[in-house]
Design a protein around this motif. Structure first.
Motif, PDB file in Angstrom:
ATOM      1  N   ALA A 172       0.858  -1.067   0.086  1.00  0.00           N
ATOM      2  CA  ALA A 172      -0.023   0.008  -0.020  1.00  0.00           C
ATOM      3  C   ALA A 172       0.986   1.294   0.118  1.00  0.00           C
ATOM      4  CB  ALA A 172      -0.973   0.052   1.289  1.00  0.00           C
ATOM      5  N   SER A 173       0.515   2.224  -0.859  1.00  0.00           N
ATOM      6  CA  SER A 173       1.093   3.448  -0.915  1.00  0.00           C
ATOM      7  C   SER A 173       0.563   4.355   0.457  1.00  0.00           C
ATOM      8  CB  SER A 173       0.658   4.124  -2.090  1.00  0.00           C
ATOM      9  OG  SER A 173      -0.682   4.742  -1.864  1.00  0.00           O
ATOM     10  N   LEU A 174       1.426   5.377   0.659  1.00  0.00           N
ATOM     11  CA  LEU A 174       1.103   6.258   1.903  1.00  0.00           C
ATOM     12  C   LEU A 174      -0.229   6.940   1.695  1.00  0.00           C
ATOM     13  CD1 LEU A 174       1.705   7.795   4.247  1.00  0.00           C
ATOM     14  CD2 LEU A 174       2.996   9.643   3.040  1.00  0.00           C
ATOM     15  N   ILE A 184      -2.839   4.188   2.694  1.00  0.00           N
ATOM     16  CA  ILE A 184      -2.904   4.249   4.040  1.00  0.00           C
ATOM     17  C   ILE A 184      -3.415   5.121   4.688  1.00  0.00           C
ATOM     18  CG2 ILE A 184      -1.165   4.049   6.252  1.00  0.00           C
ATOM     19  CD1 ILE A 184       0.828   2.669   4.316  1.00  0.00           C
ATOM     20  N   LYS A 185      -3.479   6.379   4.319  1.00  0.00           N
ATOM     21  CA  LYS A 185      -4.103   7.599   4.805  1.00  0.00           C
ATOM     22  C   LYS A 185      -5.623   7.515   4.770  1.00  0.00           C
ATOM     23  CE  LYS A 185      -0.570  11.071   4.933  1.00  0.00           C
ATOM     24  NZ  LYS A 185       0.000  12.408   4.066  1.00  0.00           N
ATOM     25  N   ALA A 186      -5.899   7.074   3.471  1.00  0.00           N
ATOM     26  CA  ALA A 186      -7.477   6.889   3.297  1.00  0.00           C
ATOM     27  C   ALA A 186      -7.983   5.588   4.250  1.00  0.00           C
ATOM     28  CB  ALA A 186      -7.519   6.459   1.848  1.00  0.00           C
ATOM     29  N   ALA A 187      -7.200   4.490   4.200  1.00  0.00           N
ATOM     30  CA  ALA A 187      -7.713   3.500   5.172  1.00  0.00           C
ATOM     31  C   ALA A 187      -7.877   3.839   6.672  1.00  0.00           C
ATOM     32  CB  ALA A 187      -6.613   2.159   4.951  1.00  0.00           C
ATOM     33  N   LEU A 214      -2.117   3.227  16.436  1.00  0.00           N
ATOM     34  CA  LEU A 214      -0.924   2.687  16.238  1.00  0.00           C
ATOM     35  C   LEU A 214      -0.448   2.445  15.064  1.00  0.00           C
ATOM     36  CD1 LEU A 214       1.740   1.918  17.851  1.00  0.00           C
ATOM     37  CD2 LEU A 214       0.598  -0.296  18.471  1.00  0.00           C
ATOM     38  N   ALA A 215      -1.481   1.667  14.379  1.00  0.00           N
ATOM     39  CA  ALA A 215      -1.018   1.139  12.809  1.00  0.00           C
ATOM     40  C   ALA A 215      -0.668   2.237  12.019  1.00  0.00           C
ATOM     41  CB  ALA A 215      -2.226   0.283  12.512  1.00  0.00           C
ATOM     42  N   TYR A 216      -1.545   3.310  12.099  1.00  0.00           N
ATOM     43  CA  TYR A 216      -1.308   4.375  11.387  1.00  0.00           C
ATOM     44  C   TYR A 216       0.009   5.042  11.767  1.00  0.00           C
ATOM     45  CZ  TYR A 216      -2.012   9.115   9.267  1.00  0.00           C
ATOM     46  OH  TYR A 216      -1.628  10.171   8.174  1.00  0.00           O
ATOM     47  N   GLU A 217       0.183   5.224  12.924  1.00  0.00           N
ATOM     48  CA  GLU A 217       1.460   5.796  13.497  1.00  0.00           C
ATOM     49  C   GLU A 217       2.809   5.187  12.825  1.00  0.00           C
ATOM     50  OE1 GLU A 217       1.524   5.677  17.600  1.00  0.00           O
ATOM     51  OE2 GLU A 217      -0.089   7.657  17.855  1.00  0.00           O
ATOM     52  N   VAL A 218       2.651   3.792  12.819  1.00  0.00           N
ATOM     53  CA  VAL A 218       3.849   3.134  12.207  1.00  0.00           C
ATOM     54  C   VAL A 218       3.997   3.093  10.775  1.00  0.00           C
ATOM     55  CG1 VAL A 218       4.796   0.946  12.122  1.00  0.00           C
ATOM     56  CG2 VAL A 218       3.966   1.592  14.388  1.00  0.00           C
ATOM     57  N   LEU A 219       2.875   2.793  10.154  1.00  0.00           N
ATOM     58  CA  LEU A 219       2.776   2.702   8.535  1.00  0.00           C
ATOM     59  C   LEU A 219       2.807   3.798   8.083  1.00  0.00           C
ATOM     60  CD1 LEU A 219       0.450  -0.233   8.067  1.00  0.00           C
ATOM     61  CD2 LEU A 219       2.751  -0.274   8.663  1.00  0.00           C
ATOM     62  N   SER A 220       2.504   5.076   8.585  1.00  0.00           N
ATOM     63  CA  SER A 220       2.558   6.397   7.911  1.00  0.00           C
ATOM     64  C   SER A 220       3.908   7.135   7.827  1.00  0.00           C
ATOM     65  CB  SER A 220       1.536   7.528   8.377  1.00  0.00           C
ATOM     66  OG  SER A 220       1.869   7.751   9.901  1.00  0.00           O
ATOM     67  N   ASP A 221       4.896   6.444   8.863  1.00  0.00           N
ATOM     68  CA  ASP A 221       6.354   6.996   9.098  1.00  0.00           C
ATOM     69  C   ASP A 221       7.166   6.188   8.257  1.00  0.00           C
ATOM     70  OD1 ASP A 221       8.780   7.283   9.926  1.00  0.00           O
ATOM     71  OD2 ASP A 221       8.187   8.686  11.764  1.00  0.00           O
ATOM     72  N   PRO A 222       7.791   6.534   7.094  1.00  0.00           N
ATOM     73  CA  PRO A 222       8.608   5.773   6.345  1.00  0.00           C
ATOM     74  C   PRO A 222       9.860   5.008   7.104  1.00  0.00           C
ATOM     75  CG  PRO A 222       8.420   7.654   5.199  1.00  0.00           C
ATOM     76  CD  PRO A 222       7.844   7.971   6.606  1.00  0.00           C
ATOM     77  N   GLN A 223      10.261   5.561   8.086  1.00  0.00           N
ATOM     78  CA  GLN A 223      11.388   4.645   8.954  1.00  0.00           C
ATOM     79  C   GLN A 223      10.640   3.817   9.760  1.00  0.00           C
ATOM     80  OE1 GLN A 223      14.610   4.941   8.360  1.00  0.00           O
ATOM     81  NE2 GLN A 223      14.006   6.575   6.643  1.00  0.00           N
TER      82      GLN A 223
END
Length: 329
Positions: A18-20, A23-26, A50-59
Motif C-alpha cells: 500500500a502507498s502512503l 494508508i491515509k485513506a484506510a 498505532l497502525a497508522y503511526e507506524v505505517l505512515s512514517d517511512p522509517q
C-alpha cells in the motif's frame, strides 16, 4: 493459547504494498468506524491509531517490515503486547488444519524425527495451489493476487567487493536447483532470495515456503572430492571447512513464525555441476546439527520436508507477506 493479534496492515485493511495515500485513506475510514465518540471500541481505535503511526512514517514502517512485524507490536485488551513465540497463529484467525494441531507436527519437532516415523497420507504437494485465507471479492488482501501467484521473489544481494561475484554465482546455482526440482513439483512453493536476518546484521540466502513449512537455505563451495562430516566440519585431505551456521537463524525464524515448522538446509557445491559431487560420508556418532548435503541429497531432502507437511498445497498468505517484507531492496 494466546490469540494472535493482527498486524498493522490487517488492522487498517491494506496490502503490504500500500502507498502512503492508501494508508491515509484506510486510516480515515477505520478511525471513523472505531472512534469512541461514534460508539466504537476504544481498544480497536487504539490499534488503528498505532497502525497508522507506524505505517505512515517511512522509517518506522521500514523497521516494522524488516523485523517481520515484530517491532511496534499491537496490544491486547490487557495492555500486554504480542510478541513472537507467545502462541497463536499469524493468520488473522485461520489455523493449520486440525490434524496438524493434533500432533502431525510441532514447531520444535526436528526433521530427522519426522523422517523416522512418516505418516501415510495422499500426496497433496502436487495439487494446484490454494490460498489461505482465500482471496475474497471486495476485500483487500495482504498480498495482491498477482504478487502472491509469483513463484520466485528477490535476487542474490550484492554485498561487499571481494568475492561478491563468486557468492552471487553460488546463490544463483542454488536458486536454479530449487526452481528445477522443488518449484516445478510443488505448485504452492514460494522461493525468496535474499532475506534480512531478524537480528538485522546478517543475511539468509534463500527461503522456501510451502504450506506450513519454511526452509532456510545457504550454500558453500568446495573442491571436488570425498568428504567426511563430523558434526562441525567437512573434512578432506587433512583440512576442515566449516559450513554456514544456520542454526541461530532457524531458531530466530521459528520464534517469529510459531505457526510454521522451520528447518535449515546447507547445500555443498563444487566446480563440477553434477548432482552427486561432492561425496559426503557422515560419521556414525554425529547427531543433530544441520548436515551439509550435495545437490542430489539436498533437492531430495528439501522436497520431502516441504511435501510431507500438513496441507503442502497451501500458500499461507500471512507468513508469505511477512517474508516478502524481509527481502533486501
Amino acid at each position: 493459547m494466546t490469540p494472535r493479534l493482527p498486524s498493522h496492515y490487517e488492522v487498517l485493511g491494506v496490502s503490504i504494498t500500500a502507498s502512503l495515500k492508501e494508508i491515509k485513506a484506510a486510516y480515515r475510514r477505520a478511525a471513523r468506524e472505531h472512534h469512541p465518540d461514534h460508539g466504537g471500541d476504544p481498544e480497536e481505535f487504539h490499534r488503528v491509531t498505532l497502525a497508522y503511526e507506524v505505517l505512515s512514517d517511512p522509517q518506522r514502517r521500514k523497521a516494522y517490515d524488516s523485523s517481520y512485524f515484530a517491532a511496534s507490536p499491537q496490544r491486547g485488551p490487557t495492555g500486554a503486547s504480542w510478541s513472537p513465540g507467545t502462541g497463536g497463529t499469524d493468520d488473522g484467525g485461520a489455523h493449520p488444519p486440525s490434524s496438524a494441531r493434533a500432533g502431525e507436527w510441532s514447531p520444535g519437532e526436528t526433521f530427522s524425527a519426522q523422517r523416522r516415523s512418516p505418516r501415510p497420507q495422499r500426496n497433496q504437494a502436487g495439487e494446484p495451489a490454494v490460498y489461505e485465507p482465500p482471496f475474497a471479492e471486495g476485500a483487500v488482501p495482504l498480498i495482491p493476487r498477482d504478487l502472491a501467484a509469483r513463484r520466485e521473489h528477490g535476487e542474490p544481494r550484492r554485498r561487499g567487493i571481494f568475492g561478491a561475484a563468486a557468492r552471487i554465482e553460488r546463490e544463483q546455482r542454488t536458486a536454479a536447483l530449487i526452481r528445477k526440482f522443488v518449484l516445478a513439483e510443488i505448485p504452492s512453493a514460494r522461493l525468496l532470495n535474499g532475506l534480512r536476518s531478524p537480528d538485522g546484521s546478517t543475511y539468509i540466502a534463500h527461503a522456501v515456503l510451502a504450506g506450513y513449512r519454511l526452509a532456510l537455505v545457504d550454500s558453500m563451495l568446495v573442491p571436488v572430492g570425498n568428504y567426511a562430516w563430523n558434526g562441525e566440519q567437512l573434512l578432506h585431505g587433512g583440512r576442515g571447512a566449516t559450513p554456514p551456521l544456520l542454526g541461530g537463524q532457524v531458531r530466530m525464524f521459528q520464534e517469529l513464525f510459531p505457526e510454521l515448522n522451520v528447518q535449515g538446509f546447507v547445500l555443498v557445491q563444487t566446480p563440477d555441476p553434477g548432482l552427486h559431487q561432492p561425496v559426503i560420508d557422515v560419521h556414525r556418532n554425529v547427531t543433530g546439527g544441520i548436515e551439509p548435503l550435495n545437490a542430489s541429497k539436498f533437492t531430495r531432502e528439501l522436497k520431502f520436508f516441504l511435501a510431507s507437511g500438513p496441507q503442502p498445497n497451501v500458500v499461507f498468505l500471512p507468513a508469505f507477506a511477512r517474508l516478502l517484507t524481509g527481502l533486501h531492496a
